[in-house]
Design an enzyme around this catalytic site. Structure first.
Site, short mmCIF file in Angstrom:
data_model
loop_
_atom_site.label_atom_id
_atom_site.label_comp_id
_atom_site.label_asym_id
_atom_site.label_seq_id
_atom_site.Cartn_x
_atom_site.Cartn_y
_atom_site.Cartn_z
N SER A 118 -36.77 16.63 -7.74
CA SER A 118 -36.27 17.96 -7.40
C SER A 118 -36.51 18.32 -5.94
O SER A 118 -35.73 19.04 -5.32
CB SER A 118 -36.92 19.01 -8.30
OG SER A 118 -38.33 19.03 -8.13
N ASP A 173 -39.29 10.45 -0.93
CA ASP A 173 -39.18 10.79 -2.34
C ASP A 173 -40.28 11.76 -2.72
O ASP A 173 -41.24 11.95 -1.97
CB ASP A 173 -39.28 9.52 -3.19
CG ASP A 173 -38.60 9.67 -4.55
OD1 ASP A 173 -38.20 10.80 -4.90
OD2 ASP A 173 -38.47 8.66 -5.26
N GLY A 174 -40.16 12.37 -3.89
CA GLY A 174 -41.18 13.27 -4.40
C GLY A 174 -42.17 12.52 -5.27
O GLY A 174 -42.16 11.29 -5.35
N GLY A 201 -41.34 11.23 -14.01
CA GLY A 201 -41.16 12.34 -14.93
C GLY A 201 -39.69 12.60 -15.23
O GLY A 201 -39.33 13.05 -16.32
N GLY A 202 -38.83 12.30 -14.27
CA GLY A 202 -37.39 12.46 -14.46
C GLY A 202 -36.70 11.23 -15.00
O GLY A 202 -35.50 11.26 -15.27
N ASP A 219 -44.83 13.20 -9.07
CA ASP A 219 -45.34 14.09 -10.11
C ASP A 219 -46.81 14.42 -9.86
O ASP A 219 -47.28 15.49 -10.23
CB ASP A 219 -45.18 13.44 -11.48
CG ASP A 219 -43.72 13.23 -11.84
OD1 ASP A 219 -42.93 14.18 -11.71
OD2 ASP A 219 -43.36 12.10 -12.22
N GLU A 229 -36.33 4.22 -8.24
CA GLU A 229 -37.06 4.85 -7.13
C GLU A 229 -38.06 3.87 -6.51
O GLU A 229 -38.23 3.85 -5.29
CB GLU A 229 -37.78 6.10 -7.63
CG GLU A 229 -36.83 7.24 -7.95
CD GLU A 229 -37.53 8.42 -8.60
OE1 GLU A 229 -36.91 9.50 -8.65
OE2 GLU A 229 -38.68 8.27 -9.06
N LYS A 276 -45.05 8.73 -10.73
CA LYS A 276 -43.65 9.12 -10.63
C LYS A 276 -42.95 8.72 -11.92
O LYS A 276 -43.46 7.92 -12.70
CB LYS A 276 -42.98 8.45 -9.43
CG LYS A 276 -43.45 9.01 -8.09
CD LYS A 276 -42.81 8.31 -6.90
CE LYS A 276 -41.30 8.23 -6.98
NZ LYS A 276 -40.68 9.59 -7.11
N LYS A 311 -48.92 19.35 -7.04
CA LYS A 311 -48.98 17.91 -7.27
C LYS A 311 -50.19 17.25 -6.62
O LYS A 311 -50.38 16.04 -6.74
CB LYS A 311 -47.70 17.26 -6.72
CG LYS A 311 -46.40 17.94 -7.12
CD LYS A 311 -46.24 17.99 -8.64
CE LYS A 311 -44.98 18.74 -9.06
NZ LYS A 311 -43.75 18.11 -8.62
#
Length: 267
Positions: free
Chosen positions: A70, A116-117, A131-132, A119, A138, A129, A156
């Site tokens: 997100s 990138d993000g 969660g999506g 979690d 990724e 990472k 986070k």
């Protein structure tokens, strides 16, 4: 002539696109004012982190990989405002909104930077990472980059994995192997590896690679490098959501409007 700037996205399907969009801030009758404003604050923190990462790490004529979390929406927004010609492979609606073009790792197998993000991020820059559900793609994108930069909000940030993120470590598995893999993880490392079930449809979550996801809810801190390697050696495991020794820097958007950075510890 304006120099071209290229961006690679991590995943490919329209289902993943839905996961990459920021949540809508709709206040329901049962939601408290504190929760509503906390969500708005977290979104602003994501934006601050994303803008700082793009401003500090993206230069002209680079190939840049972008994930599907997100927070990435704000990174693409910043790229769209700063540069006019960008290449990508994921989130078609998001790309079209910013006038961007599509590409893939076949044409650009080596990336200058990936953003990138996450979690959760611990003190050593180990990430959870997935969660999506896009952990494998990724990780491929991050692994193809010379520099992997992470952007996240203050929620986070953890000293140790599991302090903030309570949903466990995602593990992508071949569907026929999910039961033996789940048992092998629990037997060797403790905790419980649970098949992730879909919310808006019947049955388990299916990844972009047509696999299942186990969420391993571990009981205590581990040597994550050893655990990551060991889990990946179990027959049927495709990839884990543990990103160990990959992130070069993390940008945290904070509640007070600051952006905090964290680099890996010096050994």
């Amino acid at each position: 002539m304006t120099p071209r700037k290229w961006v690679e996205f991590a995943a490919t399907s329209s289902r993943s696109l839905l996961l990459s969009l920021p949540e809508k801030h709709v206040r329901s009758s049962s939601s408290s004012s504190r929760r509503y404003h906390g969500t708005l604050m977290a979104e602003e923190a994501k934006k601050l982190a994303a803008y700082a990462a793009v401003d500090n790490h993206i230069q002209n004529n680079q190939v840049v990989g972008v994930g599907s979390g997100s927070t990435i929406v704000y990174a693409v927004d910043r790229l769209g405002k700063t540069f006019h010609l960008i290449l990508s492979t994921h989130a078609r609606q998001l790309i079209l909104q910013h006038g961007l073009t599509l590409s893939d790792l076949d044409r650009h197998p080596e990336l200058d930077v990936a953003i990138d993000g996450a979690d959760e991020v611990d003190a050593a820059l180990t990430l959870i990472k997935g969660g999506g559900g896009c952990l494998t793609q990724e990780k491929i994108v991050a692994g193809c980059a010379k520099h992997f930069i992470v952007i996240a909000d203050y929620r986070k940030d953890s000293k140790a994995l599991g302090q903030q993120w309570k949903k466990g470590v995602p593990v992508e598995v071949i569907p026929m192997a999910y039961v033996p893999v789940s048992r092998a993880i629990a037997r060797r490392f403790g905790g419980e590896a649970v098949l992730r079930m879909a919310v808006s449809k019947a049955g388990p979550v299916v990844t972009d690679n047509s696999n299942f996801i186990l969420d391993w809810k571990f009981e205590h801190a581990q040597n994550w490098k050893e655990v990551n390697t060991a889990i990946k050696m179990i027959p049927g495991v495709v990839e884990t959501g543990l990103f160990v020794g990959m992130a070069e820097r993390v940008y945290f958007g904070m509640e007070d409007g600051r952006v905090k950075t964290r680099d890996p510890p010096i050994n």
